[in-house]
Structure formats: structure tokens, C-alpha cells
Design a protein around this motif. Structure first.
Motif, PDB file in Angstrom:
ATOM      1  N   GLN A  24       0.728  -1.136   0.070  1.00 38.33           N
ATOM      2  CA  GLN A  24      -0.043  -0.172   0.224  1.00 38.33           C
ATOM      3  C   GLN A  24       0.943   1.242  -0.110  1.00 38.33           C
ATOM      4  N   SER A  25       1.998   1.301   0.739  1.00 37.61           N
ATOM      5  CA  SER A  25       2.764   2.583   0.887  1.00 37.61           C
ATOM      6  C   SER A  25       3.633   2.428  -0.387  1.00 37.61           C
TER       7      SER A  25
ATOM      8  N   MET B 116       2.788   1.519  -3.655  1.00 34.16           N
ATOM      9  CA  MET B 116       2.037   2.099  -4.481  1.00 34.16           C
ATOM     10  C   MET B 116       1.732   3.576  -4.359  1.00 34.16           C
ATOM     11  N   LEU B 117       1.394   3.992  -3.080  1.00 32.06           N
ATOM     12  CA  LEU B 117       1.278   5.450  -2.933  1.00 32.06           C
ATOM     13  C   LEU B 117       2.285   6.274  -3.055  1.00 32.06           C
ATOM     14  N   ASP B 118       3.548   5.817  -2.698  1.00 29.13           N
ATOM     15  CA  ASP B 118       4.790   6.719  -3.053  1.00 29.13           C
ATOM     16  C   ASP B 118       5.102   6.567  -4.277  1.00 29.13           C
TER      17      ASP B 118
ATOM     18  N   ASN C 150       3.194   6.419  -6.836  1.00 30.34           N
ATOM     19  CA  ASN C 150       2.077   7.188  -7.517  1.00 30.34           C
ATOM     20  C   ASN C 150       2.340   8.803  -7.387  1.00 30.34           C
ATOM     21  N   ILE C 151       2.868   9.145  -6.179  1.00 29.40           N
ATOM     22  CA  ILE C 151       3.389  10.480  -5.953  1.00 29.40           C
ATOM     23  C   ILE C 151       4.624  10.815  -6.950  1.00 29.40           C
TER      24      ILE C 151
ATOM     25  N   LYS D  24       2.721  13.925   0.693  1.00 27.24           N
ATOM     26  CA  LYS D  24       1.623  12.870   1.153  1.00 27.24           C
ATOM     27  C   LYS D  24       1.304  13.048   2.781  1.00 27.24           C
TER      28      LYS D  24
ATOM     29  N   ASP E 209      -6.053  14.387  -0.743  1.00 26.74           N
ATOM     30  CA  ASP E 209      -6.618  13.304  -1.188  1.00 26.74           C
ATOM     31  C   ASP E 209      -5.777  12.855  -2.468  1.00 26.74           C
ATOM     32  N   VAL E 210      -4.825  11.998  -2.467  1.00 23.64           N
ATOM     33  CA  VAL E 210      -4.246  12.015  -3.652  1.00 23.64           C
ATOM     34  C   VAL E 210      -4.629  10.830  -4.565  1.00 23.64           C
TER      35      VAL E 210
ATOM     36  N   MET F  54      -4.989   8.026  -7.639  1.00 24.33           N
ATOM     37  CA  MET F  54      -4.160   7.331  -7.954  1.00 24.33           C
ATOM     38  C   MET F  54      -4.193   7.087  -9.530  1.00 24.33           C
TER      39      MET F  54
ATOM     40  N   THR G  28      -1.462   0.305 -10.745  1.00 26.77           N
ATOM     41  CA  THR G  28      -0.872  -0.451  -9.266  1.00 26.77           C
ATOM     42  C   THR G  28      -0.503  -1.982  -9.864  1.00 26.77           C
TER      43      THR G  28
END
Length: 275
Positions: free
Chosen positions: A218-219, A221-223, A225-226, A236, A242-243, A245, A249
Motif C-alpha cells: 500500500q505504501s 503504490m502510494l509513494d 504514484n506520487i 503525502k 487526497d491523492v 491514483m 498499481t
């Protein structure tokens, strides 16, 4: 139960447990109905209910998973016919709902592979390992440093961690294998600290668990994505951010698929790749 007993020594333990779990879902839904009184429309109605909410996730089932449930109930009734319990299989025309999604795992694109190799994150060791060796998640969890032959670019896969049963077992096909890996993976692994007997560890240095993998990716993919979706321009940690996606992923198992694709692109023949 007779059908399950007939399968017990035909399939691997993991496969048997999957068959039992799916059979139990049917048994719970059918209840105490006599086997020779079950009608096709009743089974179809039950299948629609099962498909609407996966017993494990509560989410609608993918078409491939639904097909697995159909195969189980079909096999049970065929077994009953073979043993002269009934004369007709009421499950032989079951169909998945038309709206069922087709879930397909994919291989990473060339640019996504480059992201994995260049983006620094705590998930990078696991991503590099699975993408360039084809190990399953359980096999990667169980991998120890002494399983890696740095001199000959080989990894011995002799065990896998079963997250549900919380124990080490043989790999999925029941036997060990030796995987040849590219120099780029060997070079990368040699840069990693060896603070544990395990190659991959959680944030505290312990063995990876189901929750560890979930939080890690989860972390990741979020990082990612940024970094690649927004060029690193978003914080973040900022409040009320609210970023969305915007990148595609990927999962640990899709990294394994990617290894197969890399072998194909490298001209490895199918038989060698299968082994």
C-alpha cells in the motif's frame, strides 16, 4: 465428505484446502436438502448469491473465481453419479453472472520495470527479488541468505511460508527448484544489509507477515504514484490531501508474471521457463 476424501491424495495440500473451502460454501448454502431433490434453478440462485459477495472479501467475485465454484459443485455431483447415488447432474449448466468481471494478472511494462529498479523504497528488495527471480510471495518470505549462490547466480527455492496456516511448507508444486537469476539481481542483493537470516524482513527486522506485505505494498503504490504520477510534487503527509491514483498499481504476484515475460523477451524456451 466422500468426494473430498477422494481428492485428498490426488492434489496438493493447498489445493485440497481450497477445494474444501469452496465445497463448504456450497454445503452451507444448500443446507439439509436431499441430494436427489436439488434443482438446477436452486443451484443457479445460490451461485448468484455466492458471486455477489466473495466469502473471503465480501466483494463481487471475478469470473475465474466463480468458475472455480462451478467446477467444485459439478465435480461433487459427477462423483455422486459415478457412485450410483443420483442419475442427473443439476449443476452441469450453471453459468456465471453476465456482469462478472474478468480479472487478469498482468506483467509490468518496460517503464514500470524501470521504476522498480530505480525507485528507492522499503519495498524495493521484495520487488526486485520477485521481478527478477519469479519467486512467489510465500517463497520470498521464506528465502534465507544461505539459499542464494552469489557466485553462480542461483537461488534455491526449498520452502514457502503459508500465511493462513502460519507455517513453512514445501513450494506450491511440492518440490524444490533452483532458479538462475540475472547479474543485476545478484549485484543488488549484495548491497542489502544482512540483519536477519531472512532476505526480506518487516520494518522491525522480523519475518514478513500477511499484514506486513499488505502495508508495505500500500505504501509502495502510494509513494510510487506520487513520484511518477505527480512528479513528486505532492506532500503525502499534508493535511486534507487526497491523492488520486493515476498510475497502474501492481501486486507482488504480478512481479512474478513479469519475470516470465522477461524470460520470454530474452528468448528462453517455454520448457526451460516452466521448470
Amino acid at each position: 465428505e466422500y468426494w473430498l476424501n477422494s481428492k485428498k491424495f490426488e492434489v496438493t495440500e493447498d489445493r485440497y484446502n481450497a477445494l474444501r473451502a469452496r465445497a463448504n460454501v456450497w454445503v452451507d448454502a444448500i443446507g439439509n436438502a436431499q441430494i436427489n431433490q436439488i434443482k438446477p434453478f436452486e443451484l443457479q440462485s445460490i451461485l448468484f448469491s455466492i458471486a455477489a459477495g466473495n466469502p473471503n472479501t465480501g466483494e463481487p467475485m471475478a469470473k475465474k473465481t466463480i468458475s472455480g465454484y462451478i467446477q467444485v459443485i459439478n465435480s461433487i455431483f459427477d462423483f455422486a453419479i459415478d457412485n450410483r447415488v443420483i442419475d442427473y447432474n443439476p449443476a452441469n449448466k450453471l453459468k456465471a453472472p453476465q456482469g462478472a468481471t474478468t480479472s487478469q494478472r498482468r506483467a509490468l511494462t518496460e517503464i514500470e520495470r524501470q521504476w522498480v529498479m530505480e525507485f528507492e523504497h522499503r519495498a524495493k528488495p521484495s520487488a526486485m527479488l520477485m521481478m527478477l527471480s519469479g519467486l512467489r510471495r510465500g517463497e520470498a518470505t521464506a528465502l534465507q541468505w544461505n539459499d542464494i549462490d552469489f557466485k553462480n547466480n542461483k537461488i534455491t527455492v526449498s520452502k514457502s511460508y503459508n500465511f493462513k496456516q502460519k507455517e513453512f511448507k514445501t513450494p506450491k508444486n511440492g518440490k524444490s527448484r533452483v532458479v538462475s537469476v540475472p547479474q543485476i539481481l545478484i549485484d543488488y542483493l549484495q548491497t542489502l544489509p544482512k540483519k536477519s537470516v531472512f532476505v526480506l524482513t518487516n520494518a522491525r527486522g522480523g519475518m514478513m507477515t500477511e499484514d506486513s506485505w499488505k502495508r508495505l505494498y500500500q505504501s509502495y503504490m502510494l509513494d510510487m504514484n506520487i513520484e511518477y504520477g505527480f512528479g513528486g510534487s505532492i506532500n503525502k503527509h499534508a493535511n486534507n490531501v487526497d491523492v488520486p491514483m493515476v498510475i497502474n498499481t501492481f501486486t507482488p504476484h504480478e512481479l512474478r508474471h513479469t519475470f516470465c515475460t522477461i524470460m520470454f523477451e530474452a528468448g528462453i524456451d517455454a520448457l526451460t521457463a516452466k521448470e
